[in-house]
Design an enzyme around this catalytic site. Structure first.
Site, PDB file in Angstrom:
ATOM      1  N   ARG A  48      -2.310 -10.146  10.017  1.00  0.00           N
ATOM      2  CA  ARG A  48      -3.600 -10.069  10.703  1.00  0.00           C
ATOM      3  C   ARG A  48      -3.668 -10.981  11.927  1.00  0.00           C
ATOM      4  O   ARG A  48      -4.311 -10.646  12.919  1.00  0.00           O
ATOM      5  CB  ARG A  48      -4.722 -10.375   9.715  1.00  0.00           C
ATOM      6  CG  ARG A  48      -4.983  -9.186   8.794  1.00  0.00           C
ATOM      7  CD  ARG A  48      -5.811  -9.564   7.593  1.00  0.00           C
ATOM      8  NE  ARG A  48      -5.057 -10.395   6.676  1.00  0.00           N
ATOM      9  CZ  ARG A  48      -5.561 -10.917   5.562  1.00  0.00           C
ATOM     10  NH1 ARG A  48      -6.812 -10.718   5.246  1.00  0.00           N
ATOM     11  NH2 ARG A  48      -4.799 -11.644   4.784  1.00  0.00           N
ATOM     12  N   HIS A  75      11.094  -0.449   2.408  1.00  0.00           N
ATOM     13  CA  HIS A  75       9.816  -0.856   1.808  1.00  0.00           C
ATOM     14  C   HIS A  75       9.893  -0.620   0.297  1.00  0.00           C
ATOM     15  O   HIS A  75       9.813   0.523  -0.159  1.00  0.00           O
ATOM     16  CB  HIS A  75       8.704  -0.023   2.430  1.00  0.00           C
ATOM     17  CG  HIS A  75       7.314  -0.475   2.117  1.00  0.00           C
ATOM     18  ND1 HIS A  75       7.002  -1.255   1.020  1.00  0.00           N
ATOM     19  CD2 HIS A  75       6.138  -0.262   2.769  1.00  0.00           C
ATOM     20  CE1 HIS A  75       5.698  -1.481   1.016  1.00  0.00           C
ATOM     21  NE2 HIS A  75       5.155  -0.893   2.062  1.00  0.00           N
ATOM     22  N   THR A 105       0.008  -1.253   8.862  1.00  0.00           N
ATOM     23  CA  THR A 105      -0.460   0.116   9.043  1.00  0.00           C
ATOM     24  C   THR A 105      -1.649   0.127   9.990  1.00  0.00           C
ATOM     25  O   THR A 105      -2.637  -0.569   9.760  1.00  0.00           O
ATOM     26  CB  THR A 105      -0.830   0.719   7.672  1.00  0.00           C
ATOM     27  OG1 THR A 105       0.378   0.928   6.938  1.00  0.00           O
ATOM     28  CG2 THR A 105      -1.556   2.050   7.824  1.00  0.00           C
ATOM     29  N   ASN A 137       4.377  -3.274  -2.732  1.00  0.00           N
ATOM     30  CA  ASN A 137       2.983  -2.804  -2.604  1.00  0.00           C
ATOM     31  C   ASN A 137       2.656  -1.508  -3.343  1.00  0.00           C
ATOM     32  O   ASN A 137       1.764  -0.762  -2.943  1.00  0.00           O
ATOM     33  CB  ASN A 137       2.614  -2.671  -1.115  1.00  0.00           C
ATOM     34  CG  ASN A 137       2.646  -4.022  -0.417  1.00  0.00           C
ATOM     35  OD1 ASN A 137       2.596  -5.058  -1.081  1.00  0.00           O
ATOM     36  ND2 ASN A 137       2.758  -4.026   0.886  1.00  0.00           N
ATOM     37  N   ARG A 182      11.906  -5.271   1.437  1.00  0.00           N
ATOM     38  CA  ARG A 182      10.636  -5.964   1.157  1.00  0.00           C
ATOM     39  C   ARG A 182      10.203  -5.721  -0.286  1.00  0.00           C
ATOM     40  O   ARG A 182      10.181  -4.579  -0.754  1.00  0.00           O
ATOM     41  CB  ARG A 182       9.542  -5.473   2.093  1.00  0.00           C
ATOM     42  CG  ARG A 182       8.305  -6.362   2.067  1.00  0.00           C
ATOM     43  CD  ARG A 182       7.318  -5.959   3.138  1.00  0.00           C
ATOM     44  NE  ARG A 182       6.621  -7.116   3.691  1.00  0.00           N
ATOM     45  CZ  ARG A 182       5.307  -7.177   3.851  1.00  0.00           C
ATOM     46  NH1 ARG A 182       4.544  -6.174   3.512  1.00  0.00           N
ATOM     47  NH2 ARG A 182       4.732  -8.254   4.377  1.00  0.00           N
ATOM     48  N   ASN A 208      -2.323  -1.317  -5.307  1.00  0.00           N
ATOM     49  CA  ASN A 208      -2.060   0.083  -5.681  1.00  0.00           C
ATOM     50  C   ASN A 208      -1.847   0.253  -7.180  1.00  0.00           C
ATOM     51  O   ASN A 208      -1.061   1.094  -7.619  1.00  0.00           O
ATOM     52  CB  ASN A 208      -0.898   0.678  -4.875  1.00  0.00           C
ATOM     53  CG  ASN A 208      -1.322   1.054  -3.467  1.00  0.00           C
ATOM     54  OD1 ASN A 208      -2.441   1.509  -3.264  1.00  0.00           O
ATOM     55  ND2 ASN A 208      -0.435   0.861  -2.507  1.00  0.00           N
ATOM     56  N   TYR A 262       4.280   1.309  -3.767  1.00  0.00           N
ATOM     57  CA  TYR A 262       4.768   2.600  -3.277  1.00  0.00           C
ATOM     58  C   TYR A 262       6.010   3.030  -4.074  1.00  0.00           C
ATOM     59  O   TYR A 262       6.382   2.394  -5.059  1.00  0.00           O
ATOM     60  CB  TYR A 262       4.991   2.533  -1.759  1.00  0.00           C
ATOM     61  CG  TYR A 262       3.681   2.222  -1.054  1.00  0.00           C
ATOM     62  CD1 TYR A 262       2.637   3.149  -1.077  1.00  0.00           C
ATOM     63  CD2 TYR A 262       3.459   0.995  -0.437  1.00  0.00           C
ATOM     64  CE1 TYR A 262       1.413   2.865  -0.482  1.00  0.00           C
ATOM     65  CE2 TYR A 262       2.241   0.699   0.157  1.00  0.00           C
ATOM     66  CZ  TYR A 262       1.215   1.641   0.132  1.00  0.00           C
ATOM     67  OH  TYR A 262      -0.008   1.362   0.698  1.00  0.00           O
ATOM     68  N   GLN A 289      10.271   0.060   9.407  1.00  0.00           N
ATOM     69  CA  GLN A 289      10.102  -0.006   7.954  1.00  0.00           C
ATOM     70  C   GLN A 289      10.090   1.404   7.356  1.00  0.00           C
ATOM     71  O   GLN A 289       9.221   2.228   7.672  1.00  0.00           O
ATOM     72  CB  GLN A 289       8.821  -0.748   7.575  1.00  0.00           C
ATOM     73  CG  GLN A 289       8.865  -1.147   6.093  1.00  0.00           C
ATOM     74  CD  GLN A 289       7.560  -1.657   5.557  1.00  0.00           C
ATOM     75  OE1 GLN A 289       6.523  -1.074   5.825  1.00  0.00           O
ATOM     76  NE2 GLN A 289       7.598  -2.724   4.783  1.00  0.00           N
TER      77      GLN A 289
HETATM   78  C1  PHB Z   1      -2.288   0.157   3.787  1.00  0.00           C
HETATM   79  O1  PHB Z   1      -2.380   1.106   4.580  1.00  0.00           O
HETATM   80  O2  PHB Z   1      -3.281  -0.368   3.300  1.00  0.00           O
HETATM   81  C2  PHB Z   1      -0.962  -0.357   3.439  1.00  0.00           C
HETATM   82  C3  PHB Z   1       0.157   0.298   3.883  1.00  0.00           C
HETATM   83  C4  PHB Z   1       1.400  -0.194   3.547  1.00  0.00           C
HETATM   84  C5  PHB Z   1       1.496  -1.332   2.765  1.00  0.00           C
HETATM   85  C6  PHB Z   1       0.373  -1.985   2.330  1.00  0.00           C
HETATM   86  C7  PHB Z   1      -0.867  -1.494   2.674  1.00  0.00           C
HETATM   87  O3  PHB Z   1       2.686  -1.798   2.426  1.00  0.00           O
END
Ligand code: PHB
Length: 398
Positions: free
Chosen positions: A341, A193, A38, A196, A245, A253, A198, A112
């Site tokens: 990163r 996705h 993101t 994480n 994923r 989260n 969501y 994604q």
């Molecule tokens: C974030 O914006 O921090 C973020 C977005 C999507 C993800 C994980 C983190 O799957």
């Protein structure tokens, strides 16, 4: 946590990272994937990808393939200010700039598909409505919204509205539309996705799914929406250009599951039967790897379980450097490794790995929002030697 040590230069060559591999319908030249990231730089209003976004992705086209930043399938699916969507004509046209630019550089890019569920806020929702979720369980933490002055701001999450069962087909429809739009935008495939914290993971995990209907209770029910999303997306794309994923054991989260081994083991087996292009797993041992430690027993067991139950191509993401990536491939723990990163700061990451060259360090203050700074201005090795960069059009958002 990206590193830049001169000692990198003395490292022995890596082999397995550079072995070609077939993933679904694609023959990939190596095993270094760009992870979804993101970056919150879509044009406003409308969350539309731009020529600047195209430049950023094209700079990273030497990845085996790119997984785009998470992209909302609907306005309801948005959870952060300035993230791109795949539900409007303008967004499809914006993404076309991206896919054309990546293809021109010889790369491949999957979109994604994202719905955030409860990880949102009325300020981001159509008509200032409540975010939706499997159950009315409020996440701990804060949403990132745009305030009245047009700045980013953190505000506490709210209690979401539990989805009614009559709405579920229309939610599936959001994934169908996103998949079709992704094809119209020229992508090479899509990744669903389901990680994480969501929406899809909110259905999967017991802490966020308190339903008593056919979408709650046993894991077969909690995985129903994911499998419906897989079915509708593969209707558009076929099986060999679709990945999923997952992030087993991650608490990101504010999510958890009472029995993650059963839950994620079962789901990995279900996805195995779908014969998709790949499964992409957020490494449950990310923190250990970053500290230079071995995975703890729980993470190691989960990794083993994913590998056992899912017999197709497995991508692992999180905490890797060049040498741990090579080692994990050698140990057969994964088929490909995704880097996040490190790809932010090193557009030519595969080349740097191939040479054992030093890496640029990433700047976390420019991860989210803004323009070219910290986005398209990280140098390649060639630029460090004095070569001029290809100019990027910074048609930023406002
Ligand atoms: C974030 O914006 O921090 C973020 C977005 C999507 C993800 C994980 C983190 O799957």
């Amino acid at each position: 946590m990206s590193t830049s040590t001169p000692a990198d230069a003395a490292k022995p060559p890596v082999k397995l990272l550079f072995e070609p591999i077939r993933v679904g319908r694609y023959d990939l030249p190596h095993r270094i994937v760009m992870a979804p990231l993101t970056r919150s730089r879509a044009r406003q209003p409308g969350n539309v990808p731009t020529a600047l976004n195209a430049c950023y992705y094209a700079q990273r086209a030497s990845a085996a393939f790119i997984v785009s930043e998470a992209t909302q399938v609907s306005m309801q699916g948005q959870g952060y200010a300035w993230t791109p969507g795949i539900h409007s004509r303008e967004q499809v046209e914006g993404w076309r700039l991206v896919t054309d630019a990546v293809h021109e550089e010889g790369g491949r890019i999957f979109l994604q598909l994202w719905h955030v569920g409860r990880i949102s806020h009325p300020a981001l929702q159509p008509d200032c409505m409540l975010p939706v979720a499997p159950s009315a369980v409020k996440p701990a933490g804060e949403a990132f919204i745009e305030n009245e002055r047009g700045e980013g701001e953190l505000v506490p999450f709210v209690t979401p509205r539990a989805l009614q069962i009559e709405e579920m087909p229309y939610l599936v429809r959001q994934y169908f539309r996103g998949a079709r739009n992704a094809m119209a935008a020229g992508f090479d495939g899509v990744e669903i996705h389901a990680a994480n914290g969501y929406l899809l993971e909110q259905f999967i995990c017991s802490s966020t799914n308190k339903r008593t209907d056919e979408y709650g209770g046993p894991v077969e029910n909690r995985a129903r929406l994911l499998l419906e999303a897989v079915a509708t997306v593969t209707e558009v794309w076929g099986k060999d250009r679709v990945g999923v994923r997952l992030s087993p054991l991650s608490a990101f989260n504010d999510i958890s599951d009472d029995d993650p081994e059963t839950t994620f083991g079962t789901i990995a087996g279900m996805l195995n039967d779908e014969d998709l292009a790949y499964l992409h797993v957020v490494n449950p041992a990310t923190a250990a790897l970053e500290k230079g430690e071995e995975p703890d027993a729980r993470a190691a067991n989960m990794l083993r379980l994913m590998r056992e139950r899912y017999r197709g191509r497995l991508i692992l993401a999180g905490g890797f450097d060049r040498d741990t990536a090579e080692a994990w491939l050698r140990q057969g723990k994964a088929d490909l490794i995704a880097f996040g990163r490190k790809f932010i700061a090193n557009p030519d990451l595969p080349e740097r790995f191939r040479l054992g060259a030093p890496l640029n360090r990433d700047d976390p203050t420019t991860y989210y929002g803004g323009g070219a700074k910290g986005y398209t201005d990280y140098p390649t090795l060639a630029q460090e030697r004095g070569e001029q960069p290809k100019p990027c059009v910074d048609d930023r958002w406002r």
